[in-house]
Every structure is written in C-alpha cells, then in structure tokens.
Design an enzyme around this catalytic site. Structure first.
Site, PDB file in Angstrom:
ATOM      1  N   LYS A 207       0.120 -37.005  28.256  1.00  0.00           N
ATOM      2  CA  LYS A 207       1.536 -37.416  28.345  1.00  0.00           C
ATOM      3  C   LYS A 207       2.195 -37.082  27.024  1.00  0.00           C
ATOM      4  CE  LYS A 207       3.000 -40.010  31.618  1.00  0.00           C
ATOM      5  NZ  LYS A 207       2.935 -39.485  32.983  1.00  0.00           N
TER       6      LYS A 207
ATOM      7  N   THR B  13      -2.480 -38.910  33.256  1.00  0.00           N
ATOM      8  CA  THR B  13      -1.580 -38.888  32.084  1.00  0.00           C
ATOM      9  C   THR B  13      -0.877 -40.238  31.968  1.00  0.00           C
ATOM     10  OG1 THR B  13       0.360 -37.994  33.253  1.00  0.00           O
ATOM     11  CG2 THR B  13      -1.202 -36.390  32.342  1.00  0.00           C
ATOM     12  N   ASP B  14      -0.672 -40.875  33.107  1.00  0.00           N
ATOM     13  CA  ASP B  14      -0.036 -42.198  33.082  1.00  0.00           C
ATOM     14  C   ASP B  14      -0.878 -43.194  32.280  1.00  0.00           C
ATOM     15  OD1 ASP B  14       2.211 -43.849  34.185  1.00  0.00           O
ATOM     16  OD2 ASP B  14       0.506 -45.007  34.930  1.00  0.00           O
TER      17      ASP B  14
ATOM     18  N   PHE C 230      19.109 -13.921  -7.335  1.00  0.00           N
ATOM     19  CA  PHE C 230      18.410 -12.991  -6.434  1.00  0.00           C
ATOM     20  C   PHE C 230      18.908 -11.589  -6.733  1.00  0.00           C
ATOM     21  CE2 PHE C 230      17.610 -10.845  -2.287  1.00  0.00           C
ATOM     22  CZ  PHE C 230      16.231 -10.999  -2.281  1.00  0.00           C
TER      23      PHE C 230
ATOM     24  N   ARG D 218      23.483 -18.525  -8.015  1.00  0.00           N
ATOM     25  CA  ARG D 218      23.851 -18.777  -6.619  1.00  0.00           C
ATOM     26  C   ARG D 218      23.374 -20.157  -6.194  1.00  0.00           C
ATOM     27  NH1 ARG D 218      19.433 -15.703  -2.590  1.00  0.00           N
ATOM     28  NH2 ARG D 218      17.638 -16.772  -3.478  1.00  0.00           N
TER      29      ARG D 218
ATOM     30  N   GLN E 135      11.165 -17.293  -1.861  1.00  0.00           N
ATOM     31  CA  GLN E 135       9.720 -17.089  -1.760  1.00  0.00           C
ATOM     32  C   GLN E 135       9.010 -17.706  -2.973  1.00  0.00           C
ATOM     33  OE1 GLN E 135      12.078 -14.875  -0.957  1.00  0.00           O
ATOM     34  NE2 GLN E 135      11.341 -13.292   0.450  1.00  0.00           N
TER      35      GLN E 135
ATOM     36  N   ASN F  96      16.799 -19.903   4.769  1.00  0.00           N
ATOM     37  CA  ASN F  96      17.664 -19.769   3.595  1.00  0.00           C
ATOM     38  C   ASN F  96      19.094 -20.061   4.054  1.00  0.00           C
ATOM     39  OD1 ASN F  96      18.820 -19.134   1.173  1.00  0.00           O
ATOM     40  ND2 ASN F  96      17.971 -17.066   1.022  1.00  0.00           N
TER      41      ASN F  96
ATOM     42  N   HIS G 183      22.401 -19.839   3.633  1.00  0.00           N
ATOM     43  CA  HIS G 183      23.264 -19.034   2.758  1.00  0.00           C
ATOM     44  C   HIS G 183      24.608 -19.703   2.501  1.00  0.00           C
ATOM     45  CE1 HIS G 183      20.378 -15.851   3.225  1.00  0.00           C
ATOM     46  NE2 HIS G 183      20.568 -15.779   4.526  1.00  0.00           N
TER      47      HIS G 183
HETATM   48  O1  LIG Z   1      15.582 -15.829  -1.860  1.00  0.00           O
HETATM   49  C1  LIG Z   1      15.841 -14.829  -1.156  1.00  0.00           C
HETATM   50  N1  LIG Z   1      14.830 -14.093  -0.652  1.00  0.00           N
HETATM   51  C2  LIG Z   1      15.045 -12.990   0.122  1.00  0.00           C
HETATM   52  O2  LIG Z   1      14.076 -12.331   0.580  1.00  0.00           O
HETATM   53  C3  LIG Z   1      16.386 -12.657   0.392  1.00  0.00           C
HETATM   54  N2  LIG Z   1      16.954 -11.652   1.118  1.00  0.00           N
HETATM   55  C4  LIG Z   1      18.298 -11.816   1.043  1.00  0.00           C
HETATM   56  O3  LIG Z   1      19.167 -11.069   1.610  1.00  0.00           O
HETATM   57  N3  LIG Z   1      18.593 -12.901   0.274  1.00  0.00           N
HETATM   58  C5  LIG Z   1      17.419 -13.435  -0.139  1.00  0.00           C
HETATM   59  N4  LIG Z   1      17.123 -14.519  -0.900  1.00  0.00           N
END
Ligand SMILES: O=c1[nH]c(=O)c2[nH]c(=O)[nH]c2[nH]1
Length: 302
Positions: free
Chosen positions: A12, A57-58, A158, A175, A223, A249, A251
């Site tokens: 369940k 399952t009950d 970046f 950023r 990353q 990410n 943005h």
């Molecule tokens: O931290 C980031 N990693 C990426 O691989 C990536 N690619 C991207 O367009 N912006 C970012 N920013």
C-alpha cells in the site's frame, strides 16, 4: 509458456499517518506518508491468481497505523526499520520489504493565549525522506530531503566554459546562485542495534552541513558547490558513505532596464527576473573513498 514473470513488488502506497503524542498539555506531532512495498514468492498470484502467499495490501496499511499506535513514531527511519523487519520476519513468502517515508514538519504556534501546546503551523521548508530496505539479512537505509530552496545573492561566478557557435551566455563574475536541493544519503549501518545512528541528530546535522557548505562555498559553478556539500557531509558524518544530489539551477537573469534609461548592475543591487523553466539540472554523487555507489542516478526512482 511464452512469457515469464520479472521483478515484482506490491504493497500500500502513501499511507498518511498523523501520530499525536500527549505529554500532559503539550502535544507532539509526527506527520508521515508511508509506502510499503513487498516482494518474495509471488509467482503464483501472477501466474494463476492464487492468493495463498499474498498478505493483502489492506493489511499492510492497517499494520502501518497499528504500529504507529503500538510502538509510536520515534523517527521515520526507526519506524521504517520496525515495519520492514515485521513484514519479512512474520510472513514466510515475503523476502524483502522496502518502506519509503516522507515526513512533514510542524512547528508550534506560540500565541499569547495558547503557549503553543497543541497548535501547530506546517513548516514550509523541506520534506524529510527515508527509505528502509530489508531482505532478512541486510539492511539499507537511505535518508534525504527535497524542496529545500536556497540562494546566495553573491559569491557565485560562471565563466571559462566551452563556447561554440550556439553559445550566447555571457560570462558572470557576480551572479545569484539558487537551487532547490533534493538529496539522498546512504548510511553504512549494518543492522547492529548497538551501532544504530541517532537518526534525528544525523538528519539535522547532515542538513546543517549541507547548508553551511552552500553558504560558505565561493562558487565557480553549481557542480563545484554540489561537490563541496557532499564532501562536507562525508567528512563530518561517519555514519554516511554516499550522498547524491539533484540540483536545479534556478536561474536569475538581470532585467534589461536600458530602454528606461536605468542602469541595472549587480554591483549596486540589481533587479532580476526569476525564471522557472528551463533550468539547468546538476546531479551528482559524492562517495567516501573506497565505497560503492548504490543510490540510483535518477532520484525520482527513490
Ligand atoms: O553553475 C553552472 N553550471 C553549468 O554547467 C551552467 N551552464 C549554464 O548555462 N550555467 C551554468 N551554471
């Protein structure tokens, strides 16, 4: 027979359990979503429809609620361990139990007239996760969280990335870095009652290390931040051997305010457009050296 049965499991899913513990006038809440998945000698029910080996399952649902009452809910992990052991040891045909738990946190409402003894507001941060698997001899406990939204308003760059004819992205030297953390970590606990981690402490500390690493890392990419968060956890929590992250990410784009004669510059407090999609999706595992990766790459499968 032209076909044979492959992997199968049943149980369940999404049993919503709210357990109140009363400590005099002060109440405590555990709010869980528990999914039971069992497997074992289930060929007959698939091939012929014989239910001889099938615990309904009950019944698995009822067991979840009965255990919450009989044994209480100490932590999600402890509750899951208890249930997994029960299904495997009490039912001969069941060889493996996997219990998945989501936990929703509540905090007290401290109103002048109520002292917060029995009034709660749902905490808006993350959902805590636990998955316990037991096959009668070995245990696997994977815990984690999702929906933990974090942001650094600076200390993120970046640049220096590959550029081909389709690249339009401008290099960024200051950023916003924002993400919604989904993480899973695997415990090296082998089932020995003496060595059982304090699950709640481990959860709180792991979350703290993850957040501190996010805040303290001067980031050149998401990353790199991911790897720092995982490393911080592995370095500080000896009970954990593997951490996996899925990090969208989120943005934030500088808005072009030139048409209005306004300079919009990061250096003096800019206006951003918070995009919801598409988003970069950065995923990865950090392992204790010498340990095996066992958390699936796709966290939606866990
Ligand atoms: O931290 C980031 N990693 C990426 O691989 C990536 N690619 C991207 O367009 N912006 C970012 N920013």
């Amino acid at each position: 027979m032209p076909t044979i049965l492959g992997q199968n499991q049943y149980g369940k899913a999404e049993n919503r359990v709210v357990k109140i513990t009363r400590d005099g006038a002060t109440h405590h809440i555990k709010d869980l979503n528990v999914s039971v998945s069992l497997s074992g000698d289930m060929d007959d029910v698939h091939y012929s429809g014989s239910n001889t080996n099938v615990l309904p399952t009950d019944t698995t649902k009822n067991t979840v609620y009965a255990f919450a009452k009989e044994h209480g809910v100490d932590s999600a992990e402890q509750f899951g361990i208890h249930l997994a052991r029960h299904f495997v040891t009490s039912q001969e045909p069941i060889h493996r139990a996997r219990i998945r738990i989501e936990e929703y946190a509540w905090e007290r409402i401290d109103a002048p007239g109520s002292e917060g003894e029995h009034s709660f507001v749902r905490r808006g941060q993350e959902t805590r996760l636990a998955q316990i698997t037991y096959d009668g001899s070995s245990w696997e406990v994977v815990s984690g969280l999702r929906d933990l939204v974090v942001m650094n308003s600076t200390d993120s760059e970046f640049w220096g990335y590959v550029k081909d004819k389709y690249t339009t992205l401008k290099e960024a030297y200051d950023r916003i870095l924002a993400t919604e953390v989904s993480a899973r970590w695997r415990y090296n606990w082998t089932g020995d009652a003496q060595d059982m981690p304090d699950w709640d402490t481990s959860y709180e500390q792991t979350k703290r290390h993850l957040l501190h690493a996010f805040a303290e890392t001067y980031s050149l990419s998401l990353q790199q931040t991911l790897y720092q968060m995982g490393t911080r956890i592995i370095d500080h929590r000896e009970e954990i051997d593997e951490v996996r992250f899925s990090l969208p990410n989120k943005h934030h784009f500088l808005v072009d305010l030139e048409p209005f004669g306004l300079k919009n510059d990061t250096a003096d407090g800019a206006v951003y457009y918070a995009a919801d999609r598409p988003y970069g999706l950065i995923e990865g595992t950090v392992l204790r050296d010498g340990c095996e990766a066992r958390i699936p790459a796709d966290l939606t499968n866990l």
